[in-house]
Design a protein around this motif. Structure first.
Motif, PDB file in Angstrom:
ATOM      1  N   HIS A  70      30.639  45.534  37.981  1.00  8.31           N
ATOM      2  CA  HIS A  70      31.282  44.503  37.328  1.00  8.31           C
ATOM      3  C   HIS A  70      31.942  43.592  38.271  1.00  8.31           C
ATOM      4  O   HIS A  70      31.677  42.409  38.301  1.00  8.31           O
ATOM      5  N   LEU A 103      30.935  39.605  39.364  1.00 11.83           N
ATOM      6  CA  LEU A 103      31.952  38.626  39.382  1.00 11.83           C
ATOM      7  C   LEU A 103      32.224  37.906  40.639  1.00 11.83           C
ATOM      8  O   LEU A 103      32.132  36.722  40.844  1.00 11.83           O
ATOM      9  N   PHE A 159      28.874  35.790  41.623  1.00 10.40           N
ATOM     10  CA  PHE A 159      28.915  34.734  40.577  1.00 10.40           C
ATOM     11  C   PHE A 159      30.233  33.622  41.163  1.00 10.40           C
ATOM     12  O   PHE A 159      29.915  32.362  41.366  1.00 10.40           O
ATOM     13  N   ALA A 160      31.484  34.191  41.356  1.00  7.95           N
ATOM     14  CA  ALA A 160      32.422  33.213  41.667  1.00  7.95           C
ATOM     15  C   ALA A 160      32.182  32.611  43.163  1.00  7.95           C
ATOM     16  O   ALA A 160      32.394  31.226  43.354  1.00  7.95           O
ATOM     17  N   MET A 166      22.400  39.394  36.776  1.00  3.67           N
ATOM     18  CA  MET A 166      23.961  39.091  36.477  1.00  3.67           C
ATOM     19  C   MET A 166      23.938  40.058  35.075  1.00  3.67           C
ATOM     20  O   MET A 166      23.212  40.012  34.194  1.00  3.67           O
ATOM     21  N   GLU A 214      26.788  40.338  33.286  1.00  2.00           N
ATOM     22  CA  GLU A 214      27.469  39.794  32.294  1.00  2.00           C
ATOM     23  C   GLU A 214      27.552  38.212  32.421  1.00  2.00           C
ATOM     24  O   GLU A 214      27.214  37.457  33.480  1.00  2.00           O
ATOM     25  N   TYR A 273      29.462  34.922  32.886  1.00  2.29           N
ATOM     26  CA  TYR A 273      30.852  34.497  33.277  1.00  2.29           C
ATOM     27  C   TYR A 273      31.170  33.442  32.843  1.00  2.29           C
ATOM     28  O   TYR A 273      30.295  32.440  32.653  1.00  2.29           O
ATOM     29  N   SER A 274      32.584  33.041  32.662  1.00  2.00           N
ATOM     30  CA  SER A 274      32.965  31.703  32.280  1.00  2.00           C
ATOM     31  C   SER A 274      32.695  30.827  33.752  1.00  2.00           C
ATOM     32  O   SER A 274      33.360  31.306  34.677  1.00  2.00           O
ATOM     33  N   LEU A 321      35.513  30.622  36.348  1.00  2.00           N
ATOM     34  CA  LEU A 321      35.680  31.520  37.053  1.00  2.00           C
ATOM     35  C   LEU A 321      35.026  31.171  38.605  1.00  2.00           C
ATOM     36  O   LEU A 321      35.110  31.718  39.734  1.00  2.00           O
ATOM     37  N   ARG A 322      34.184  29.946  38.616  1.00  2.00           N
ATOM     38  CA  ARG A 322      33.373  29.726  39.827  1.00  2.00           C
ATOM     39  C   ARG A 322      34.482  29.065  40.888  1.00  2.00           C
ATOM     40  O   ARG A 322      35.423  28.498  40.413  1.00  2.00           O
TER      41      ARG A 322
END
Length: 325
Positions: A200, A204, A207-208, A277, A279, A281-282, A285-286
């Motif tokens: 996880h 994350l 992605f961020a 990915m 999940e 993500y919103s 969160l980037r």
């Protein structure tokens, strides 16, 4: 030389299986009942070898013209000068001989936590696995809450953890004489939870911060975590063989990574993993700066040009083959 000798029969891993005391030299060894030390090994002669002192006062093991001889350090010998560390093979039996004044190692510090045995680590490990399964389903939940889905997930993951722990427990019982099931369940649970958390967090962070490398090579980090779990299982079985366990774990990690690289190359022609990915993500969160639409279209145009160029090469190559025919 101090009178009094001990002949020790060793296992393949170097552990003492049997120890026998003999008062004086010479010591005759073999299968016959008139020997000073009797071997229960059909691959040894009736009178296989003899332990005696050489002219210069050294302890020597001499072959008595046996068919299978004496082996020391992988080589057949007619006689072997021995000390307390020399291991000699007679037939299929490995043994060493020590005098009563042999200096043993210093007392090893007992690092075992006897309060963390049996039921406490086992229940803690089972609880950790169940919570991990519950949180994993909950984090990706999009449908209406259904208890059966959670129970099935926990039962499946728990079964995997218990089977894995059972295999190590059997090995512990076989090679160390006791099971230590609770310890192995706890180690397996810790490993599974760490792997889940890493999966996880790595997704994350990738992605961020747009860390494509983390996604491309994340499987190798997971393999390293798995090898670490194997290391703790091995040191639970043989606490004094930590160095050997470390070498084994490193070897497994290297082989696992090599296998992953070969599998990726065979599947996609690249050594890296496919981007994935776990999940969604919103966008909030980037952290990395987003590229503009013009930048995207420019890259798309370059990609189109490359694809068209490759297609033209294939078509031209096909036309050339047709003309030659």
């Amino acid at each position: 030389m101090t009178p009094g000798f001990f002949i020790e029969i060793l296992s393949r891993t170097g552990e003492v299986l049997h120890r026998h005391q003999v008062a004086d030299l010479p010591i005759q060894i073999g299968r016959a009942y008139d020997n000073d030390f009797i071997l229960d090994d059909v691959h040894t002669a009736a009178h296989h070898a003899i332990v005696e002192v050489t002219e210069d006062g050294k302890l020597c093991l001499r072959d008595l013209a046996s068919k299978n001889g004496l082996f020391h350090l992988g080589k057949r010998q007619t006689q072997v000068l021995i000390d307390g560390h020399s291991v000699v093979r007679l037939g299929q039996t490995s043994l060493r001989i020590r005098t009563t004044d042999f200096a043993v190692d210093e007392e090893a510090f007992d690092t075992n936590n006897y309060n963390w045995e049996g039921l406490p680590p086992a229940l803690t490990g089972i609880l950790m696995i169940c919570l991990m399964a519950f949180s994993s389903i909950w984090a990706g939940e999009t449908d209406k809450f259904a208890p059966v889905r959670y129970l099935m997930a926990m039962a499946g993951i728990l079964s995997v953890g218990l089977i894995w722990s059972g295999i190590w427990t059997f090995a512990n019982r076989l090679f160390a004489g006791h099971a230590r099931f609770g310890r192995h369940v706890f180690i397996a649970a810790c490993g599974m939870v760490v792997l889940e958390i890493f999966g996880h967090l790595s997704g994350l962070v990738a992605f961020a911060f747009s860390l494509e490398t983390l996604s491309r090579y994340g499987s190798h980090i997971a393999i390293a975590f798995g090898a670490t779990m194997v290391y703790f299982h091995l040191t639970t079985i043989k606490p004094r063989a930590a160095r050997r366990a470390l070498v084994t774990a490193i070897g497994l990690a290297i082989m696992g990574s090599a296998f992953m690289l070969m599998t990726n190359y065979q599947r996609s022609g690249k050594l890296t993993d496919e981007l994935y990915m776990r999940e969604m993500y919103s966008p909030s969160l980037r952290v990395s700066k987003n590229h503009s639409l013009d930048h995207f279209m420019s890259n798309a145009a370059k990609l189109k040009a490359d694809v068209d160029g490759e297609r033209s090469k294939i078509v031209n190559q096909g036309d050339g083959d047709g003309e030659s025919d």
